[in-house]
Design an enzyme around this catalytic site. Structure first.
Site, PDB file in Angstrom:
ATOM      1  N   ARG A  23       0.844  -1.255   0.010  1.00  0.00           N
ATOM      2  CA  ARG A  23      -0.098  -0.163   0.048  1.00  0.00           C
ATOM      3  C   ARG A  23       0.956   1.415   0.048  1.00  0.00           C
ATOM      4  O   ARG A  23       0.342   2.338  -0.422  1.00  0.00           O
ATOM      5  CB  ARG A  23      -0.922   0.092   1.201  1.00  0.00           C
ATOM      6  CG  ARG A  23      -1.972  -1.088   1.351  1.00  0.00           C
ATOM      7  CD  ARG A  23      -2.663  -1.053   2.696  1.00  0.00           C
ATOM      8  NE  ARG A  23      -1.508  -1.545   3.689  1.00  0.00           N
ATOM      9  CZ  ARG A  23      -1.850  -1.555   5.113  1.00  0.00           C
ATOM     10  NH1 ARG A  23      -2.832  -1.238   5.306  1.00  0.00           N
ATOM     11  NH2 ARG A  23      -0.726  -1.684   5.888  1.00  0.00           N
ATOM     12  N   ASP A  48       3.077  24.587  13.788  1.00  0.00           N
ATOM     13  CA  ASP A  48       3.799  23.785  12.624  1.00  0.00           C
ATOM     14  C   ASP A  48       3.567  24.826  11.330  1.00  0.00           C
ATOM     15  O   ASP A  48       2.728  25.361  11.060  1.00  0.00           O
ATOM     16  CB  ASP A  48       2.797  22.459  12.195  1.00  0.00           C
ATOM     17  CG  ASP A  48       3.101  21.579  13.261  1.00  0.00           C
ATOM     18  OD1 ASP A  48       3.771  21.525  14.304  1.00  0.00           O
ATOM     19  OD2 ASP A  48       2.393  20.434  12.707  1.00  0.00           O
ATOM     20  N   ASN A  49       4.651  24.673  10.429  1.00  0.00           N
ATOM     21  CA  ASN A  49       4.910  25.558   9.376  1.00  0.00           C
ATOM     22  C   ASN A  49       5.336  24.606   8.087  1.00  0.00           C
ATOM     23  O   ASN A  49       6.129  23.524   8.285  1.00  0.00           O
ATOM     24  CB  ASN A  49       5.881  26.528   9.561  1.00  0.00           C
ATOM     25  CG  ASN A  49       5.737  27.411  10.693  1.00  0.00           C
ATOM     26  OD1 ASN A  49       4.607  28.110  10.925  1.00  0.00           O
ATOM     27  ND2 ASN A  49       6.698  27.532  11.441  1.00  0.00           N
ATOM     28  N   HIS A 119      19.395  28.316  11.709  1.00  0.00           N
ATOM     29  CA  HIS A 119      18.848  27.339  10.755  1.00  0.00           C
ATOM     30  C   HIS A 119      18.684  27.815   9.421  1.00  0.00           C
ATOM     31  O   HIS A 119      18.042  29.068   9.207  1.00  0.00           O
ATOM     32  CB  HIS A 119      17.750  26.606  11.487  1.00  0.00           C
ATOM     33  CG  HIS A 119      17.283  25.489  10.557  1.00  0.00           C
ATOM     34  ND1 HIS A 119      16.089  25.761   9.697  1.00  0.00           N
ATOM     35  CD2 HIS A 119      17.721  24.356  10.369  1.00  0.00           C
ATOM     36  CE1 HIS A 119      15.947  24.690   9.178  1.00  0.00           C
ATOM     37  NE2 HIS A 119      16.647  23.754   9.273  1.00  0.00           N
ATOM     38  N   TYR A 132       8.355  22.146   9.316  1.00  0.00           N
ATOM     39  CA  TYR A 132       8.839  22.811  10.338  1.00  0.00           C
ATOM     40  C   TYR A 132       7.891  22.375  11.599  1.00  0.00           C
ATOM     41  O   TYR A 132       6.685  22.920  11.561  1.00  0.00           O
ATOM     42  CB  TYR A 132       9.140  24.166  10.731  1.00  0.00           C
ATOM     43  CG  TYR A 132       9.765  24.856   9.482  1.00  0.00           C
ATOM     44  CD1 TYR A 132      11.090  25.387   9.576  1.00  0.00           C
ATOM     45  CD2 TYR A 132       9.207  24.857   8.333  1.00  0.00           C
ATOM     46  CE1 TYR A 132      11.574  26.168   8.652  1.00  0.00           C
ATOM     47  CE2 TYR A 132       9.836  25.698   7.258  1.00  0.00           C
ATOM     48  CZ  TYR A 132      11.032  26.351   7.456  1.00  0.00           C
ATOM     49  OH  TYR A 132      11.625  26.925   6.400  1.00  0.00           O
ATOM     50  N   LYS A 169      16.037  40.061   1.962  1.00  0.00           N
ATOM     51  CA  LYS A 169      16.106  40.098   3.397  1.00  0.00           C
ATOM     52  C   LYS A 169      17.170  39.381   3.871  1.00  0.00           C
ATOM     53  O   LYS A 169      18.090  39.506   4.770  1.00  0.00           O
ATOM     54  CB  LYS A 169      14.770  39.852   4.236  1.00  0.00           C
ATOM     55  CG  LYS A 169      15.020  39.832   5.554  1.00  0.00           C
ATOM     56  CD  LYS A 169      13.400  39.652   6.261  1.00  0.00           C
ATOM     57  CE  LYS A 169      13.447  38.043   6.369  1.00  0.00           C
ATOM     58  NZ  LYS A 169      12.220  37.468   7.013  1.00  0.00           N
ATOM     59  N   ASP A 170      17.637  38.234   3.518  1.00  0.00           N
ATOM     60  CA  ASP A 170      18.383  37.414   3.748  1.00  0.00           C
ATOM     61  C   ASP A 170      19.792  37.834   3.333  1.00  0.00           C
ATOM     62  O   ASP A 170      20.915  37.539   3.607  1.00  0.00           O
ATOM     63  CB  ASP A 170      18.425  35.797   3.291  1.00  0.00           C
ATOM     64  CG  ASP A 170      17.122  35.215   4.068  1.00  0.00           C
ATOM     65  OD1 ASP A 170      16.927  35.759   5.298  1.00  0.00           O
ATOM     66  OD2 ASP A 170      17.050  34.081   3.677  1.00  0.00           O
TER      67      ASP A 170
END
Length: 187
Positions: A23, A48-49, A119, A132, A169-170
């Protein structure tokens, strides 16, 4: 479930026990009792993301500071990513260390990222669905991070600079040394 310590204090790789049959497959992605027994960490996830990204998207290196610091349990539900953790906890024996691992829908591994660590991840497959679990709520004012290409850290993102897709932004995040000196001044 197999839990493996990484080179960063409090950071763990988790390999679920996968049950395959005609299955498809089944596995337990989180069990608080087993997680606490294997890691010694008593955590409660509250948020949770998910993010969906194409090849070359680099998200990170991010963290939240102070009362809004977050631990995360992350995995790639689809595709393949290089996941990276940088220990920014000055009191940690592994302060300044970098750890990276491949997370994919094939290996179904997860990585537990402790509070106080930056991270990030880069998508190595055509697309990736990243998941996440966080032990604290998101707070925009607590956002922080360090630049992905800091020469002191020397992270090999496994893609060329031209292949990377990075948010504006990063691109303006501070380097590791700059972040550490700024954060010390705030404390």
């Amino acid at each position: 479930m197999k839990v493996k310590r990484t080179s960063i204090e409090g950071c763990f790789e988790i390999e679920p026990k996968i049950i395959n049959d005609k299955r498809g497959y089944f596995y337990e992605s989180f069990n608080k009792k087993v997680f606490q027994q294997e890691t010694g960490i008593n955590t409660v996830f509250v948020q949770d993301n998910q993010s969906f990204s194409q090849r070359g998207v680099l998200r990170g290196l991010h963290l939240q500071e102070g009362d809004f610091s977050q631990a995360k349990l992350v995995s790639a539900l689809q595709g393949k990513v290089l996941d990276v953790v940088v220990d920014l906890r000055k009191e940690s024996e592994t302060f300044g260390e970098v750890y990276s691992t491949l997370l994919s829908e094939e290996n179904k591994k997860q990585l537990f990222v402790p509070r106080g660590c930056a991270h990030g991840f880069v998508v190595l497959s055509e697309t990736a669905l990243f998941y996440y679990k966080c032990d604290n709520f998101y707070n925009k004012e607590a956002e922080a991070g360090i630049i992905y290409n800091d020469k002191d850290l020397g992270i090999d993102w496994q893609l060329s600079e031209e292949e990377l897709i990075i948010s504006d932004k990063d691109l303006v995040l501070p380097g590791f040394k700059q972040y550490i000196s700024q954060y010390s001044e705030v404390q």
